[in-house]
Design an enzyme around this catalytic site. Sequence first.
Site, short mmCIF file in Angstrom:
data_model
loop_
_atom_site.label_atom_id
_atom_site.label_comp_id
_atom_site.label_asym_id
_atom_site.label_seq_id
_atom_site.Cartn_x
_atom_site.Cartn_y
_atom_site.Cartn_z
CG HIS A 42 2.83 7.99 -7.22
ND1 HIS A 42 2.78 6.78 -7.86
CD2 HIS A 42 1.87 8.75 -7.77
CE1 HIS A 42 1.85 6.80 -8.79
NE2 HIS A 42 1.27 7.99 -8.76
CG ASP A 68 -3.14 14.88 -7.11
OD1 ASP A 68 -3.11 13.69 -6.74
OD2 ASP A 68 -3.82 15.28 -8.06
C1 SDX Z 1 -2.62 10.05 -7.23
O1 SDX Z 1 -1.57 5.43 -8.38
C2 SDX Z 1 -1.58 6.42 -9.15
O2 SDX Z 1 -1.07 6.38 -10.24
C3 SDX Z 1 -2.32 7.63 -8.60
C4 SDX Z 1 -2.19 8.92 -9.42
C5 SDX Z 1 -2.87 8.78 -10.76
O3 SDX Z 1 -2.46 9.49 -11.68
O4 SDX Z 1 -3.90 8.03 -10.82
O5 SDX Z 1 -0.82 9.21 -9.62
C6 SDX Z 1 -2.86 10.07 -8.70
O6 SDX Z 1 -3.41 9.50 -6.51
C7 SDX Z 1 -1.36 10.67 -6.69
C8 SDX Z 1 -1.23 10.52 -5.15
C9 SDX Z 1 -2.08 11.61 -4.50
N1 SDX Z 1 -2.15 11.40 -3.05
C10 SDX Z 1 -1.51 12.22 -2.20
O7 SDX Z 1 -0.76 13.13 -2.53
C11 SDX Z 1 -1.82 11.93 -0.74
C12 SDX Z 1 -0.52 11.94 0.08
N2 SDX Z 1 0.26 10.79 -0.31
C13 SDX Z 1 0.08 9.59 0.42
O8 SDX Z 1 -1.01 9.37 1.17
C14 SDX Z 1 0.87 8.42 -0.08
O9 SDX Z 1 2.09 8.87 -0.49
C15 SDX Z 1 0.25 7.59 -1.15
C16 SDX Z 1 -1.06 7.03 -0.73
C17 SDX Z 1 0.10 8.36 -2.41
C18 SDX Z 1 1.21 6.43 -1.43
O10 SDX Z 1 1.38 5.78 -0.26
P1 SDX Z 1 2.37 4.52 -0.21
O11 SDX Z 1 3.30 4.44 -1.36
O12 SDX Z 1 1.50 3.35 0.09
O13 SDX Z 1 3.28 4.90 0.96
P2 SDX Z 1 3.06 4.33 2.36
O14 SDX Z 1 1.68 4.70 2.80
O15 SDX Z 1 3.47 2.90 2.34
O16 SDX Z 1 4.10 5.21 3.15
C19 SDX Z 1 5.48 4.86 3.19
C20 SDX Z 1 6.04 5.80 4.27
C21 SDX Z 1 5.18 5.81 5.52
O17 SDX Z 1 6.03 6.19 6.57
P3 SDX Z 1 6.56 5.03 7.60
O18 SDX Z 1 5.34 4.25 8.07
O19 SDX Z 1 7.52 4.19 6.79
O20 SDX Z 1 7.24 5.79 8.73
O21 SDX Z 1 5.98 7.14 3.75
C22 SDX Z 1 5.11 7.91 4.57
C23 SDX Z 1 4.23 6.94 5.30
O22 SDX Z 1 3.74 7.50 6.49
N3 SDX Z 1 4.36 8.75 3.65
C24 SDX Z 1 4.16 10.05 3.85
C25 SDX Z 1 3.44 10.49 2.73
N4 SDX Z 1 3.23 9.47 1.90
C26 SDX Z 1 3.80 8.38 2.48
N5 SDX Z 1 4.52 10.85 4.87
C27 SDX Z 1 4.13 12.14 4.75
N6 SDX Z 1 3.45 12.65 3.71
C28 SDX Z 1 3.09 11.86 2.69
N7 SDX Z 1 2.41 12.35 1.67
#
Ligand code: SDX
Length: 390
Positions: A271, A328
């Site tokens: 998140h 989710d």
């Molecule tokens: C919602 O914003 C809100 O409030 C949204 C929401 C709402 O109520 O409106 O809460 C609803 O959208 C919830 C989120 C739903 N999305 C997912 O579940 C999709 C999977 N999650 C991600 O894509 C991700 O976690 C995000 C987009 C939600 C958040 O991404 P961030 O905080 O920008 O994290 P990042 O992309 O900077 O990642 C940091 C690290 C990275 O690794 P490194 O590059 O440091 O090695 O964490 C990893 C990412 O690759 N990472 C994940 C991951 N999420 C982040 N690795 C594996 N699986 C994941 N889900």
Amino acid sequence: QTGSVTYDPGFVNTAATKSAITYIDGNEGILRYRGYPIEQLAQGSTFIETAYLLIYGELPTPSELDAFDQRIRRHTLLHEELKGFFGGFPRDAHPMPVLSSAVSALSTFYQDSLDPFDPEAVELSTVRLLAKMPVIAAYAHKKSIGQPMLYPDNSMGLVENFLRLSFGTPAEPYEPDPLIVKALDQLLILHADHEQNCSTSTVRLVGSANANMFASVSAGINALFGPLHGGANEAVLNMLRKIQADGISPEEFMEKVKNKEDGVKLMGFGHRVYKNYDPRARIVKATADEILEKLGGNDELLDIAKRLEEKALADDYFIERKLYPNVDFYTGLIYKAMGFPEKMFTVLFAIGRLPGWIAQWRELMEDPEKKIGRPRQIYTGQGERQYPGL
Ligand code: SDX
């Protein structure tokens, strides 16, 4: 220090706007709507009451709540020509673009309530959207399964009516299962607002140009459709099914995630704000256990989900990155057990988030310091250069 909460200075620089609607503490896993903890609203409130709270700022008295509910019920009918709108889409159309298109089209049918600065028009658009969006959502579903669209029954509340329009047919009477009504009502509460998430930021940005409420919400629906945002609940089910179909263990899948094979992510985890367990996910997980047991949901997929969560919470890769289940992760399993197809999961998220979008749009319109959203860019392109031959 801003009123009732304190922020560290770094946060204030990143904040896009000030708002009195929803408070989130991502490190502590706190979520409050107008000061009320989400856990208490999920336990004691209803979706209609929570919608009132978000939009008007206070919990309604019983008579205010009844009047609000009745006003919404009186606006469930769609304009007959709008019903024809659904015929223009291919049968396998995803309901989210159908929903965003139909919501945008509402501004062509209800031109008497578009002025963002006319309080009566704003009230009318508010109840029209709350009443009609669930109907449009149900009709998009009926269109996709080739079944006739029922007229709303205003003797029913919003959730009951939505279930009846989604699963009822003219061929036989339909009574929504009270267990499903209660569980869906609670899920809608959990989705009702969430500060400046991607789709709410979109609603605010479009609204900042004085675009009407229908146009602004339609834009928000499109942002929510993204798989990294609201589309994640559908993506979680696809992920669980693929693990099941590929016959791999959760542990093997986790290795793929950690190795970032083909960019695969653990959908439903992580998140932008919560660097702790999403408080909504905790509530959803409890509901999932209860409702899947009673409705006989797909135990194998739930089992895979629980094993993924268990492994991730104990795995350094996820712990270091503060990746926890978000709202989710379990919702799709519940929606599936309720009888909704996977394409409808994000539509259900949109129905839940609607009061939040409306509340945030109204707050923006009432903000005397409102300016049109105009973020700047840091230019990284070519320096000035001469056009050939001039
Ligand atoms: C919602 O914003 C809100 O409030 C949204 C929401 C709402 O109520 O409106 O809460 C609803 O959208 C919830 C989120 C739903 N999305 C997912 O579940 C999709 C999977 N999650 C991600 O894509 C991700 O976690 C995000 C987009 C939600 C958040 O991404 P961030 O905080 O920008 O994290 P990042 O992309 O900077 O990642 C940091 C690290 C990275 O690794 P490194 O590059 O440091 O090695 O964490 C990893 C990412 O690759 N990472 C994940 C991951 N999420 C982040 N690795 C594996 N699986 C994941 N889900």
